[in-house]
Structure formats: structure tokens, C-alpha cells
Design a protein around this motif. Structure first.
Motif, short mmCIF file in Angstrom:
data_model
loop_
_atom_site.label_atom_id
_atom_site.label_comp_id
_atom_site.label_asym_id
_atom_site.label_seq_id
_atom_site.Cartn_x
_atom_site.Cartn_y
_atom_site.Cartn_z
N PRO A 92 0.92 -1.31 0.27
CA PRO A 92 -0.34 -0.06 -0.07
C PRO A 92 0.85 1.16 0.17
N ALA A 93 2.28 1.02 0.14
CA ALA A 93 3.09 2.52 0.00
C ALA A 93 3.12 3.65 -0.91
N VAL A 94 2.83 2.73 -2.31
CA VAL A 94 3.00 3.48 -3.46
C VAL A 94 1.26 4.25 -3.74
N GLU A 95 -0.05 3.89 -2.87
CA GLU A 95 -1.13 4.66 -3.14
C GLU A 95 -1.20 5.91 -1.45
N LEU A 96 -0.60 5.40 -0.49
CA LEU A 96 -0.71 6.29 0.56
C LEU A 96 0.25 7.32 -0.07
N ALA A 97 1.89 7.24 -0.45
CA ALA A 97 2.59 8.24 -1.24
C ALA A 97 2.25 9.04 -2.17
N ARG A 98 1.02 8.88 -3.31
CA ARG A 98 0.85 9.31 -3.66
C ARG A 98 -0.01 10.08 -3.72
N HIS A 99 -1.77 9.78 -2.23
CA HIS A 99 -2.15 10.89 -1.92
C HIS A 99 -0.98 11.65 -0.70
N ALA A 100 -0.04 11.55 -0.42
CA ALA A 100 1.10 12.69 0.16
C ALA A 100 0.69 13.86 -0.91
N GLY A 101 2.09 12.90 -1.66
CA GLY A 101 2.47 13.76 -3.04
C GLY A 101 1.35 14.95 -3.45
N THR A 102 -0.20 14.36 -3.77
CA THR A 102 -0.93 15.42 -4.04
C THR A 102 -1.62 16.32 -3.60
N VAL A 103 -1.71 16.14 -2.55
CA VAL A 103 -1.62 16.95 -0.78
C VAL A 103 -0.69 18.61 -0.79
N GLY A 104 0.58 17.65 -0.61
CA GLY A 104 1.37 17.80 -0.31
C GLY A 104 1.48 18.64 0.74
N GLY A 105 2.38 19.73 0.37
CA GLY A 105 2.77 20.62 2.07
C GLY A 105 3.53 20.16 2.47
N CYS A 106 3.47 19.89 4.27
CA CYS A 106 4.79 18.95 4.47
C CYS A 106 4.30 18.09 5.12
N GLU B 292 -2.54 9.92 8.59
CA GLU B 292 -4.05 10.08 8.45
C GLU B 292 -4.29 11.07 9.48
N ALA B 293 -3.31 10.98 10.63
CA ALA B 293 -3.44 11.91 11.51
C ALA B 293 -2.83 13.20 11.78
N ALA B 294 -3.36 14.05 10.18
CA ALA B 294 -1.52 14.92 10.26
C ALA B 294 -2.04 15.78 8.86
N ASP B 295 -3.43 16.21 9.79
CA ASP B 295 -3.56 17.26 8.93
C ASP B 295 -3.74 18.51 9.24
N GLU B 296 -3.08 19.25 10.12
CA GLU B 296 -2.32 20.56 10.70
C GLU B 296 -0.66 20.67 9.65
N TRP B 297 -0.69 19.37 8.93
CA TRP B 297 0.84 19.26 8.40
C TRP B 297 0.13 19.05 6.99
N ARG B 298 -0.69 20.20 6.61
CA ARG B 298 -0.88 19.71 5.31
C ARG B 298 -0.68 21.20 4.08
#
Length: 409
Positions: free
Chosen positions: A326-340, A375-381
Motif C-alpha cells: 500500500p505504500a505507493v498509493e499512500l505516497a501518491r496521496h501525500a504527494g497530491t496533498v503536498g505541503g508538509c 491520516e492524523a496529519a491534517d495540521e501538516w497539509r
């Protein structure tokens, strides 16, 4: 997007190598040693875990300066330099000791002091972010093997980089940079990253839960350090590469595919809008992308062996099993959101890989826990304002990972 806008320099390029005693560093020194007419190693930096090797490298390449980030290693390095000089048969006064920087700021001081044409950043982890930024600020071309610095500090790095100043060293991104020469930016449809599949290709989720550290460290293709090797086993490394590709080539994460290619001959591909796909193929040898990055946009003749066509060979491509990896799709999500959020993903993963290597957690818990942290990192978007913001996001992610890890025991 990486382009060929870097001026072609006549003569020899001076190179500053960060992470010289690691896998990338030692292979870069081999490239330089075999091409003395093209490269001069001006300086070396390492953590300091092997002062003997660092001393050997420094005298073999007659560098101007070296840096170690562990201040306690300073005396050991000085003694190692004298011992290496003696081993080489130098009489007193026949050799010049390099200038030595030691401590937390040693790498930054080295960059400022040396003023090289090219800085190859092969440092491990996101500790390479500050050196990446300082190298770009110096005006040097940055050959980037330290993907974590770009992933963690993406907006900061891209803002600091001039046109053509940032050149990838990873074999996948080097392949993309080469294939992208085959068309204009507006003609690019998708990027395709290839993955070996690691040592657990074909296994199910249940089988993965029993994976041992020794099994995870047995990569079928590449010889790498423990963090990168475990990342390749979970495919977190491919997730990080997806984010890196998006940042390097200005392509949205949803237009970057990952395909499993066990032979590791095709290093990545670019599909263009007319339906054509260009691939870069070569036997797995990091000296090729290293040499190309050091000499970009020119190639280095004989950098590595080429593919041969006088015997039968089969190349296969398989879809990625996203349930098991699942790492690739999780990273895709993080990269799409961006920020921190990419920094959070990377730091949490590093923390959990460390716990796994110490046999404090199971293999599948690495990405399970990273998912919970993200999932818990809303403040770091939000986008980082400076390096301190990135470090704060990473500190939060590591603490959250430890907390979840502890609760799960």
C-alpha cells in the motif's frame, strides 16, 4: 522539469561529494577515478562511521577538504589520514592534509569553503535538506541522490533551484530525464516508474506478516544501505520516487504509474500523447546515472556496460499489488496533498523501519503505522515556510509513530 539548459562546461568539473563512504559515494568516486580528465573531487563529506575509508578516499583523490558530522570523530580522522599517508609511503611533507570540518554544521561549512561546480548529495535521509538548499544557493549544479531532501522540503527546494540546476541521480529519475528528451513538455502524457518488486514479489498479505529482518534485507537486484533496502521491500521507496518524480518533472501524481519489472533493465518510461512510449534500458549499475548526473547534459563514454543482444532475454512487466504493497498509493496521496505531508510520510516511515530493524515491530506494521500517522496529519497539509517547519513536521511524525507503535504492542 529537468532540462538540458545547464551550460556544457569545457574541461574538468570539480565535484563535492556528500555521503562519500556510502554506496552512491563509493561508486561516484569510482566514476571520477576512471575519468580524471572529466572530474576532480574537491571535497568529501561523511557521517564519520568509517574514518579509515574517508581518509583513504581523501588522499586517493587529493581533496581540498573533508567534513564529518560527528564531532567526536575529528581526532580519529586526523589519525587515519596520517596512517593512510604512511601506508602510501609518503614522507613527512610530501602530502598535504585536507582541511577538516567537524560537527553539525560541517557539511554546510564544506559547501561554502569548496565552491564546487557540482555537488552530489548522497547523504541518507532528510538530514540532507539543509545541504541541498545550501548547494543550490551556492549556484552549483546539484546531482541529487538524496531524494528525501526534495520530498521533505519540496516547495523550498523548487523555489531555490534555478533552471536546470537540479539533476536526478536515482536510476528511475535519470531514466525519465533521458526519455523526456524525446518530446516537448506539452507532449508528455504519463510517466511510468519501474519497480523490481523487491524480495517479496508474489507474496500475499498473510505471508508478509512473518517476514524477518534478514529476508527483508535480501534485495534481489541492488546492493544498498539498510533503510533503502527495507524501503524497497515495502515499496515505500517507490512511493518516495513517485513524489520525487512529480516534483522534478512537474507532473501531477495521478499521471505517474508504477509497474513491476523484476529484471530491473528498463529503469523507467515516458508515454507521450501520440501513444508512443520511450524507455531507458541498461543493466542495473548505478555508475551510469551517477556519471550522467555529474556530466549532465553530456554522457560519459563507458560509464557502465550496455545491454547485449547476442543471447535470448525476457523482460516482464506486472501490475503492482496495491493490497500487499500500500505504500505507493499512500505516497501518491501525500504527494497530491503536498505541503508538509510528504515529510510526514517519509519521517514516519524512517521511524518504523528503524523499529523493524531493531526487531521491535513486524514487517507489515511499518506501512500500517505510517498510514495512521499520515491520516492524523491534517495540521501538516500546509506548505513549509522554512527548514524549521519541515523539521517540526518530521518531529511530530516520528513522535506520533512511536506513540502508535507503543500502543500496538
Amino acid at each position: 522539469m529537468v532540462s538540458a539548459t545547464i551550460a556544457v562546461m569545457d574541461g574538468k568539473r570539480s565535484v563535492l561529494l556528500l555521503g562519500s563512504t556510502g554506496s552512491i559515494g563509493t561508486q561516484a568516486l569510482d566514476v571520477a577515478a576512471r575519468n580524471p580528465d572529466l572530474f576532480r573531487i574537491a571535497g568529501l563529506a561523511a557521517g564519520g562511521s568509517d574514518p579509515g575509508l574517508l581518509a583513504e578516499q581523501a588522499l586517493a583523490h587529493s581533496v581540498d577538504a573533508v567534513a564529518v558530522t560527528k564531532p567526536t570523530v575529528l581526532e580519529d580522522l586526523q589519525l587515519a589520514l596520517y596512517a593512510e599517508a604512511q601506508r602510501r609511503g609518503y614522507a613527512r611533507g610530501e602530502f598535504r592534509l585536507p582541511r577538516i570540518f567537524a560537527g553539525a554544521d560541517a557539511v554546510i561549512e564544506l559547501i561554502d569553503a569548496v565552491g564546487a561546480d557540482v555537488v552530489l548529495n548522497g547523504m541518507p535521509g532528510s538530514r540532507g535538506l539543509a545541504p541541498t538548499l545550501r548547494a543550490l544557493e551556492s549556484g552549483a549544479m546539484l546531482a541529487l541522490a538524496n531524494k528525501e531532501s526534495l520530498i521533505a522540503g519540496g516547495p523550498l527546494v523548487l523555489a531555490a533551484a534555478g533552471p536546470g540546476q537540479l539533476v536526478p541521480v536515482d536510476s528511475e529519475h535519470s531514466a525519465l530525464a533521458q526519455a523526456l528528451r524525446g518530446g516537448r513538455a506539452e507532449e508528455v502524457d504519463r510517466l511510468v516508474l519501474t519497480a523490481s518488486g523487491g524480495p517479496f514479489r508474489g507474496r500475499g498479505r498473510e505471508q508478509m506478516a512473518q517476514v524477518t529482518v534478514a529476508e527483508a534485507l535480501a534485495h534481489p537486484t541492488w546492493s544498498m544501505g539498510p533503510l533503502v533496502t527495507i524501503n524497497s521491500a515495502t515499496l515505500a521507496n517507490k512511493g518516495l520516487e513517485l513524489i520525487e518524480a512529480s516534483l522534478l518533472f512537474d507532473i501531477p501524481c495521478d499521471r505517474i504509474d508504477v509497474v513491476v519489472h523484476p529484471q530491473s533493465i528498463v529503469h523507467s518510461m515516458v508515454t507521450f500523447t501520440d501513444g508512443s512510449t520511450l524507455a531507458q534500458a541498461s543493466p542495473p549499475d548505478m555508475r551510469l546515472p551517477i556519471a550522467l548526473a555529474l556530466r549532465w547534459p553530456d554522457r560519459v563514454p563507458g560509464a557502465a556496460p550496455a545491454c547485449t543482444w547476442d543471447s535470448p532475454a525476457t523482460w516482464t512487466f506486472e501490475p503492482l499489488d496495491e493490497q500487499v504493497f500500500p505504500a505507493v498509493e499512500l505516497a501518491r496521496h501525500a504527494g497530491t496533498v503536498g505541503g508538509c505531508l510528504p515529510a510526514v510520510f517519509n519521517a514516519a516511515n524512517e521511524e518504523l523501519v528503524g523499529a523493524f530493524l531493531e526487531q521491535n515491530r513486524g514487517f507489515t506494521s511499518i506501512m500500517d503505522t505510517v498510514t495512521k500517522v499520515v491520516e492524523a496529519a491534517d495540521e501538516w497539509r500546509r506548505e513549509p515556510r522554512d527548514v524549521e517547519d519541515v523539521l517540526a513536521a518530521e518531529q511530530w511524525a516520528r513522535a506520533r509513530a512511536v506513540s502508535i507503535n507503543t500502543e500496538g504492542k
